[in-house]
Scaffold this active site. Structure first.
Site, PDB file in Angstrom:
ATOM      1  N   GLN A  48      -0.207  -0.166   0.967  1.00 11.04           N
ATOM      2  CA  GLN A  48      -1.548  -0.411   1.496  1.00 11.04           C
ATOM      3  C   GLN A  48      -1.653  -1.715   2.282  1.00 11.04           C
ATOM      4  O   GLN A  48      -2.715  -2.043   2.797  1.00 11.04           O
ATOM      5  CB  GLN A  48      -2.575  -0.403   0.357  1.00 11.04           C
ATOM      6  CG  GLN A  48      -2.710   0.967  -0.266  1.00 11.04           C
ATOM      7  CD  GLN A  48      -3.651   0.961  -1.455  1.00 11.04           C
ATOM      8  OE1 GLN A  48      -3.961  -0.070  -2.031  1.00 11.04           O
ATOM      9  NE2 GLN A  48      -4.104   2.136  -1.832  1.00 11.04           N
ATOM     10  N   ASN A  49      -0.554  -2.465   2.384  1.00 13.71           N
ATOM     11  CA  ASN A  49      -0.581  -3.681   3.189  1.00 13.71           C
ATOM     12  C   ASN A  49      -0.621  -3.271   4.661  1.00 13.71           C
ATOM     13  O   ASN A  49       0.092  -2.366   5.081  1.00 13.71           O
ATOM     14  CB  ASN A  49       0.644  -4.556   2.902  1.00 13.71           C
ATOM     15  CG  ASN A  49       0.500  -5.938   3.478  1.00 13.71           C
ATOM     16  OD1 ASN A  49       0.381  -6.115   4.687  1.00 13.71           O
ATOM     17  ND2 ASN A  49       0.501  -6.937   2.608  1.00 13.71           N
ATOM     18  N   HIS A  50      -1.444  -3.936   5.428  1.00 11.14           N
ATOM     19  CA  HIS A  50      -1.629  -3.578   6.836  1.00 11.14           C
ATOM     20  C   HIS A  50      -0.630  -4.231   7.791  1.00 11.14           C
ATOM     21  O   HIS A  50      -0.695  -3.992   9.000  1.00 11.14           O
ATOM     22  CB  HIS A  50      -3.051  -3.942   7.286  1.00 11.14           C
ATOM     23  CG  HIS A  50      -4.090  -3.032   6.749  1.00 11.14           C
ATOM     24  ND1 HIS A  50      -5.367  -3.446   6.484  1.00 11.14           N
ATOM     25  CD2 HIS A  50      -4.049  -1.722   6.406  1.00 11.14           C
ATOM     26  CE1 HIS A  50      -6.077  -2.437   6.014  1.00 11.14           C
ATOM     27  NE2 HIS A  50      -5.292  -1.383   5.952  1.00 11.14           N
TER      28      HIS A  50
END
Length: 184
Positions: A48-50
Site C-alpha cells: 500500500q506504499n505509494h
C-alpha cells in the site's frame, strides 16, 4: 512471573544499503524501512506504499517492470537519476510506524554524498526524514555540493499518511522532480 510476562526490549534493526550511482541527481531519503521492507530487503515493499506507483506514474514511458522485479525497478530509478536511502542506519522499533523509532543512529551522509557528484536535490519522504534536514545540510558543507543542492520535504508515500490522496502525493512529487529537470 513467567517468561511470557517479561517484556523484552525491541530488537536493534539494520537498515538497507543505498540504491545509488554516481549519476544520481536527486536522492530520496526515507526514515527507516518498514517491517515488510526489511523482510523483503527492498525499499517501499509494503503493497500500500505509494512510492513505486508514484515513480511509475512520473515516468510512464519508462520500461517499468512488474511489481515483483525489484532489481529492475531500482535500475529504472537509477537510469532516471534517482537514488534511495534512509536517514537512519539502525534503530529500535516495534512495528513500522516512525513514531515507534527509538535509539536511532543516522546514516553516514558525508560518505554517501561524496559518491554523488551530480546531486542537485535531496527529497525527504515525509516528516520523520525531514527532521534530519539540518544534519544532511551539515554533511553537504564538506562535499562542495552545498551551493547547488536543494532540500525538499515531500508528503510521505507511506500508507500511514492517509490524509493525502495518491493524486495529491503524485502532484507534489511531480512538482519537485520538475524543479530538478527530472521530467521529460
Amino acid at each position: 512471573m513467567t517468561d511470557s510476562a517479561v517484556t523484552r526490549p525491541p530488537e536493534r534493526l539494520q537498515g538497507l544499503p543505498p540504491v545509488l550511482s554516481p549519476a544520481v541527481r536527486v536522492l530520496v531519503l526515507g526514515s527507516f524501512p518498514s517491517v515488510k521492507s526489511l523482510q523483503s530487503q527492498q525499499y517501499y515493499a509494503h503493497p500500500q506504499n505509494h512510492f513505486w506507483p508514484i515513480m511509475r506514474a512520473l515516468w510512464s514511458d519508462a520500461a517499468w517492470p512488474a511489481d515483483g522485479d525489484y532489481a529492475q525497478r531500482c535500475r529504472c530509478l537509477l537510469t532516471r537519476g534517482v537514488g534511495v536511502w534512509d536517514v537512519y542506519a539502525h534503530c529500535e522499533r516495534e512495528g513500522s510506524l516512525d513514531s515507534s523509532i527509538r535509539h536511532a543512529q543516522l546514516n553516514d551522509f558525508p560518505g554517501l554524498l561524496r559518491q554523488c557528484p551530480s546531486l542537485s536535490g535531496i527529497l525527504h519522504n515525509g516528516g520523520e526524514s525531514f527532521r534530519h534536514a539540518k544534519a544532511v545540510e551539515k554533511a553537504l558543507l564538506g562535499t562542495g555540493l552545498a551551493e547547488r543542492v536543494t532540500i525538499h520535504r515531500l508528503p510521505s508515500t507511506s500508507p500511514a499518511n492517509a490524509s493525502w490522496t495518491f493524486e495529491q502525493k503524485l502532484s507534489a512529487w511531480r512538482a519537485v522532480m520538475n524543479t530538478h529537470g527530472m521530467m521529460a
